[in-house]
Design a protein around this motif. Structure first.
Motif: not given
Length: 87
Positions: A55-59
């Motif tokens: 997901d964007e945050e983890t990425k």
């Protein structure tokens, strides 16, 4: 988490780059250079696949932690292939 594996991704290519540097000026250089290129390409590809599944945050977090390692790996490979040494 799958991110633990991302650190291991860079071990093999780094060893291949070192082997390549060590074989400079020998008959094995071309072979080692090819192996190093393949190892780096595989690591970058695996890293990109890993990033694509997040997901964007983890990425964002993974890129901050490992993006530099990917760039460094490519830089070390270029250095060795172009006659410099990564050591």
């Amino acid at each position: 988490p799958p991110l633990d594996g991302s650190r291991a991704l860079f071990v093999e290519p780094r060893l291949s780059i070192e082997d390549c540097a060590d074989s400079a000026d020998t008959t094995y250089f071309d072979e080692e250079a090819e192996a190093a290129k393949e190892a780096v390409d595989e690591a970058v590809s695996a890293f990109d696949t890993l990033i694509g599944e997040l997901d964007e945050e983890t990425k964002g977090r993974v890129m901050r932690q490992n993006g530099l390692k990917v760039a460094q790996l490519k830089g070390e490979l270029d250095l060795v292939l172009n006659g410099g040494h990564a050591h």
